[in-house]
Motif scaffolding. Structure first.
Motif, mmCIF file in Angstrom:
data_model
loop_
_atom_site.group_PDB
_atom_site.id
_atom_site.type_symbol
_atom_site.label_atom_id
_atom_site.label_comp_id
_atom_site.label_asym_id
_atom_site.label_seq_id
_atom_site.Cartn_x
_atom_site.Cartn_y
_atom_site.Cartn_z
ATOM 1 N N PHE A 1 70.763 59.329 98.831
ATOM 2 C CA PHE A 1 69.727 59.210 97.807
ATOM 3 C C PHE A 1 68.945 57.925 97.985
ATOM 4 C CE2 PHE A 1 69.664 62.458 94.507
ATOM 5 C CZ PHE A 1 70.786 63.222 94.808
ATOM 6 N N ARG A 2 69.649 56.815 98.192
ATOM 7 C CA ARG A 2 68.962 55.533 98.361
ATOM 8 C C ARG A 2 68.025 55.572 99.576
ATOM 9 N NH1 ARG A 2 69.468 53.432 93.538
ATOM 10 N NH2 ARG A 2 71.295 52.132 93.125
ATOM 11 N N THR B 1 88.175 45.577 103.904
ATOM 12 C CA THR B 1 87.390 46.772 103.607
ATOM 13 C C THR B 1 86.021 46.408 103.068
ATOM 14 O OG1 THR B 1 89.427 47.979 103.063
ATOM 15 C CG2 THR B 1 87.350 48.942 102.309
ATOM 16 N N ILE B 2 85.003 47.125 103.544
ATOM 17 C CA ILE B 2 83.648 47.032 103.005
ATOM 18 C C ILE B 2 83.258 48.425 102.517
ATOM 19 C CG2 ILE B 2 81.222 46.664 103.547
ATOM 20 C CD1 ILE B 2 82.100 44.567 105.576
ATOM 21 N N ILE B 3 82.851 48.508 101.260
ATOM 22 C CA ILE B 3 82.398 49.772 100.681
ATOM 23 C C ILE B 3 80.896 49.685 100.494
ATOM 24 C CG2 ILE B 3 82.493 51.258 98.637
ATOM 25 C CD1 ILE B 3 85.395 50.244 98.241
ATOM 26 N N ILE B 4 80.181 50.697 100.970
ATOM 27 C CA ILE B 4 78.718 50.709 100.871
ATOM 28 C C ILE B 4 78.324 51.857 99.959
ATOM 29 C CG2 ILE B 4 76.557 50.889 102.144
ATOM 30 C CD1 ILE B 4 78.230 49.945 104.616
ATOM 31 N N GLY C 1 66.423 51.331 98.036
ATOM 32 C CA GLY C 1 66.502 51.733 99.438
ATOM 33 C C GLY C 1 67.864 51.377 99.996
ATOM 34 N N ILE C 2 67.891 50.900 101.232
ATOM 35 C CA ILE C 2 69.172 50.547 101.855
ATOM 36 C C ILE C 2 69.194 49.113 102.364
ATOM 37 C CG2 ILE C 2 69.771 52.901 102.554
ATOM 38 C CD1 ILE C 2 68.604 52.169 105.326
ATOM 39 N N SER C 3 68.087 48.389 102.205
ATOM 40 C CA SER C 3 68.040 47.036 102.751
ATOM 41 C C SER C 3 68.292 45.952 101.711
ATOM 42 C CB SER C 3 66.685 46.783 103.427
ATOM 43 O OG SER C 3 65.644 46.964 102.488
ATOM 44 N N ASP C 4 68.044 46.261 100.430
ATOM 45 C CA ASP C 4 68.254 45.290 99.356
ATOM 46 C C ASP C 4 69.666 45.468 98.806
ATOM 47 O OD1 ASP C 4 66.466 44.436 96.272
ATOM 48 O OD2 ASP C 4 67.954 43.367 97.476
ATOM 49 N N HIS D 1 70.608 31.707 105.169
ATOM 50 C CA HIS D 1 69.294 31.870 104.527
ATOM 51 C C HIS D 1 69.210 33.159 103.720
ATOM 52 C CE1 HIS D 1 67.563 28.459 106.635
ATOM 53 N NE2 HIS D 1 68.029 28.926 107.778
ATOM 54 N N SER D 2 70.355 33.790 103.459
ATOM 55 C CA SER D 2 70.357 35.075 102.763
ATOM 56 C C SER D 2 69.757 34.948 101.362
ATOM 57 C CB SER D 2 71.788 35.610 102.660
ATOM 58 O OG SER D 2 71.826 36.788 101.865
ATOM 59 N N ARG D 3 69.048 35.984 100.959
ATOM 60 C CA ARG D 3 68.514 36.013 99.601
ATOM 61 C C ARG D 3 69.596 36.354 98.590
ATOM 62 N NH1 ARG D 3 63.643 40.071 99.759
ATOM 63 N NH2 ARG D 3 65.147 41.183 101.063
ATOM 64 N N ASN D 4 70.697 36.941 99.089
ATOM 65 C CA ASN D 4 71.814 37.280 98.217
ATOM 66 C C ASN D 4 72.610 36.019 97.892
ATOM 67 O OD1 ASN D 4 74.837 38.007 97.893
ATOM 68 N ND2 ASN D 4 73.781 39.941 97.492
#
Length: 867
Positions: free
Chosen positions: A14-15, A128-131, A153-156, A768-771
């Motif tokens: 969906f994203r 583990t990484i859950i997406i 989307g999938i990038s933010d 430099h991540s925005r997160n």
């Protein structure tokens, strides 16, 4: 450490669909969701380098939750046909990448992911990484599980871990379901309690902690209307919480090992990208093809003696453990002429003479090649260079897999790269000539890589680190692996019996508290006893019953004495199966365990230990420490000697920062934790309490390991505000440390990396991540990597200098193990007292610093006794 990626298949689709404009190929198939999915997979594989991978899908519209609440997810908009037609191709895409996917009737993708992440959390070897695009999954966050939440989307992406959840909501991850229980969830049509939004729900949970406790205390809640709503909608709140709770006991017919992932399906991806007309992805694949294509117009010779004085060697084995499996093929080249054959066709004596007659011999993975030669009874350990180690130094974030992958990083393509051997890799049995051709390509790649890595290392000022530390260290480690450490199996058997008796006694006590016999290892039976018979408060429920996970039991410790026994039972059971019994299976015919040391795993440069991992034997409990009793010297005339650097990271910190207070403490042999307490609390030495010293110790090591105020608050059991103030006081007391923390982050932002005292680089891509969370973690990594990395370099340097010391080699000492900051030797009793000042001197002067390095030691008849 293994890395498991779990993708919530439907939500990410969906994203991807809504995050990109509608696209279609010439056949009319809409492709924007497929394209977005492919871009996400490419990024995840490149950035995270997973070892295990699964995409979970919803199997259908009806699940066990619909049986409980028929309106669950009611009112959702119908899936656009433009997206619906892309779901099948997305599944094809996942298959083309060689990624496992799974769906099961009655359950949602969330439940599949929840079950697998629980299993991974319980396995010490997994992260583990859950997406997902669904915030429900944030309830799964833990110290070993992080959720990448795709916002638009999938990038933010937002990164949800326990620290972020605490910062954002003031909740623990398991309380997310309580939040949903009170406020509901419009996207899933979960009702919650009318009039209760996020702000009110968070306020209630901050006071009472859970839905159940809120409902138990309605009379104390402020606000007449809120009381009325809570009273009238009690059942809705409880049902909403249950609907939001991810079921973590889904029955599978596979295990985590079945999810092993290897990114080597290039041909399948290429054909699918062509069909879907993904030109940019095709271009990326073509751009990654070789600049320097290896062709087979070199001369194939019949004898190694025809080769020049500088050669590259590669021994191939179709197995993972090079210490017990002999090589099957040999390939040697001087860059113009190549010799390749089955190892059976080569005389061991001839090969030994050849190796000793060459001026320079280049290899990929020196330890592996040394171990394979020893399988042929060839005692050769004088290789000149190791391109695998060079590749790791140049980019320690990249997982080291194989010659072909490393060659690809430098624009060299290995022809016939269809055959990979070893644990976790694709395995085939090609005809002899095809295998010869592939090995010819491999050894040529090794030979071509040498000059390329030398140039890159010199440019990055790491050539000396490679030649003077990592390569000679690898030779030392090779001998340690081959030698192994003697283990008295009878002691492990005796311990197994003792622990089993303790387990039996604990089991009897648990049954006594329960008033009946039952299977303690059965969550269903245990849940019935705890929550129905003993009527303990229910913390969490699953579809099959009550949750009896460790975090649930820990919350019940003050409710009944049985809980303490259950926690002890689980701790001892794991110790028994993993170590006491597990180590017995690792003892070889020579009565030794031969662990393997990994030089190319930890980005800080620290060594790790595998098959078995001897660095992780639990020593915080006495039963764990007693496992060391089984590790003994070679005979009764020898002892084990252990030497351990004292507070090496803090001494490195003092040296790097030039902090006068810290330097003064170390040079005057003052206890650094007492000194820190004096500075932070503003008291005299005699007024420092044990609690003050404990808190000072926590912040000292917290600074070294880049701890946050959240982490320190958890360690000390204080509020984040108190922890933050504690750190601020510390940095105000140690001005040079504070300045270092500031400067090193600035350097990382400018250069993209930080360095150890020996110029080992660690790249910090998220600086430099925005997160916010990703950037904060990157800043802490920048602060602690030079400290941890330099400490790792120092003990490595000590190992190399020991091996090169003529005085030390006069003794009959054998270096057996390196465990973090500790070296363990086997040495005759008659020599130990004379050897100690020699090896202490080597370790304490491995690197000259402006604070003294201090080494503590002990020796005895087993590893337990030396401490």
């Amino acid at each position: 450490m293994k890395k498991l990626i779990l993708i919530d298949g439907n939500s990410v689709a969906f994203r991807a669909f809504y995050g990109l404009p509608l696209l279609s190929n010439q056949s009319g198939l809409h492709t924007n969701a497929i394209f977005g999915y492919a871009r996400l997979l490419e990024k995840i594989i490149k950035d995270e380098e997973p070892t295990h991978f699964l995409v979970a899908f919803d199997a259908g519209k009806s699940t066990f939750r619909h049986k409980q609440y028929s309106e669950y997810k009611g009112g959702r908009q119908k899936m656009p046909p433009e997206l619906g037609e892309q779901l099948a191709p997305i599944r094809r895409l996942i298959d083309a990448y060689g990624i496992k996917r799974y769906e099961i009737e009655e359950f949602e993708a969330d439940d599949i992911i929840g079950t697998l992440s629980r299993e991974a959390d319980e396995d010490e070897n997994f992260q583990t990484i859950i997406i997902t695009g669904d915030k429900d999954l944030t309830q799964l966050a833990s110290d070993k599980t992080v959720i990448y939440y795709t916002k638009k989307g999938i990038s933010d992406i937002d990164l949800y871990n326990p620290e972020f959840i605490d910062e954002k909501y003031g909740l623990k991850p398991f309380q997310i379901v309580d939040l949903k229980g009170l406020m509901g969830d419009k996207s899933d049509n979960i009702p919650g309690v009318p009039g209760v939004g996020e702000k009110t729900a968070l306020k209630l949970l901050a006071t009472y902690g859970s839905v159940e406790k809120v409902l138990d205390n309605i009379d104390a809640v402020a606000g007449k209307k809120l009381k009325e709503n809570l009273t009238e909608h009690k059942e809705d709140a409880l049902m909403s919480k249950e609907l939001a709770t991810i079921h973590r006991e889904v029955p599978f017919d596979f295990n985590l090992d079945d999810l092993a992932f290897s990114d080597d399906n290039e041909e399948e991806k290429y054909e699918l990208f062509k069909e879907l007309e993904f030109e940019s992805l095709l271009g990326n694949m073509e751009a990654n093809e070789a600049e320097d294509k290896i062709v087979f117009d070199d001369v194939r010779v019949e004898s190694m003696d025809e080769l020049g004085q500088e050669v590259s060697l590669h021994l191939e084995v179709n197995a993972g453990n090079y210490l017990v499996n002999p090589p099957e093929y040999i390939a040697v080249t001087d860059g113009n002429k190549t010799f390749v054959d089955e190892i059976e066709a080569v005389d061991a004596g001839t090969l030994g003479k050849f190796l000793n007659s060459r001026r320079a011999i280049n290899v990929y993975d020196l330890k592996r090649q040394t171990g394979l030669l020893r399988q042929l009874a060839i005692r050769f350990n004088d290789f000149t260079t190791d391109v695998m180690l060079a590749s790791f130094l140049l980019d320690p974030s990249r997982k080291i897999l194989d010659v072909a992958e490393t060659a690809g990083q430098f624009g060299i393509s290995v022809d016939s790269d269809d055959y990979h051997y070893g644990k976790g890799r694709k395995s085939k049995n090609p005809p002899h000539e095809e295998r010869v051709e592939f090995l010819n390509s491999k050894v040529m790649a090794v030979h071509m890589l040498k000059d390329k890595v030398v140039k890159s290392l010199q440019e990055d000022e790491m050539y000396d680190l490679w030649m003077d530390l990592e390569i000679p260290l690898s030779k030392v480690l090779a001998e340690m692996e081959i030698k192994g450490i003697t283990v008295d199996a009878s002691r492990l058997v005796e311990m197994e019996t003792e622990i089993q008796e303790r387990l039996n006694a604990i089991e009897s006590k648990i049954h006594e508290f329960a008033g009946e016999d039952f299977n303690i290892n059965s969550p269903k039976q245990l849940g019935r006893v705890l929550f129905e018979k003993l009527e303990l408060p229910v913390i969490k429920k699953t579809k099959t019953g009550y949750s009896t996970a460790v975090d649930v039991l820990e919350q019940l410790q003050d409710k009944h004495e049985i809980i303490r026994y259950l926690l002890d039972y689980r701790t001892l059971s794991k110790l028994q199966s993993t170590y006491v019994i597990g180590l017995q299976g690792e003892i070889k015919e020579d009565s030794r365990i031969h662990t393997r040391f990994n030089q190319t795993l930890a980005q800080t440069g620290r060594l790790s230990s595998v098959e078995p991992n001897l660095q992780n034997i639990p020593i915080r409990i006495e039963e764990g420490r007693r496992i060391r009793k089984a590790f003994v010297p070679k005979d009764e005339n020898h002892v084990l000697l252990a030497l351990d650097y004292s507070q090496i990271e803090l001494r490195v910190l003092a040296h790097i920062t030039q902090d006068a207070t810290m330097i003064s403490a170390f040079t005057s042999n003052t206890d650094i934790h007492t000194k820190t307490a004096m500075e932070v609390f503003g008291v005299e030495k005699e007024d420092v309490t044990s609690e003050m010293r404990r808190n000072a110790k926590a912040v000292n090591f917290g600074i070294v390991y880049g701890i946050s105020d959240y982490g320190l608050s958890q360690n000390l059991g204080i509020t984040r505000k108190e922890a933050k103030k504690f750190i601020e006081n510390y940095l105000d007391s140690f001005a040079e440390v504070k300045e270092f923390m500031k400067t090193i982050v600035q350097d990382a932002k400018r250069d993209g990396y930080v360095k150890t005292l020996m110029n080992r680089r660690r790249y910090i891509p998220d600086i430099h991540s925005r997160n916010f969370n990703a950037r904060s973690f990157a800043e802490r990594t920048a602060m602690n990597s030079p400290i941890q990395g330099s400490a790792a370099d120092i003990i490595k340097l000590a190992m190399v200098k020991y091996a090169q010391s003529e005085e030390a080699q006069k003794f009959d000492a054998e270096l057996l193990l390196q465990i973090h900051d500790e070296l363990i030797f086997d040495i005759p009793k008659s020599q130990v007292e004379d050897f100690i000042p020699v090896i202490k001197g080597i370790m304490e002067h491995a690197m000259e610093m402006n604070v003294p390095l201090k080494v503590e030691y002990g020796y005895g008849t087993d590893w337990y006794e030396v401490k």
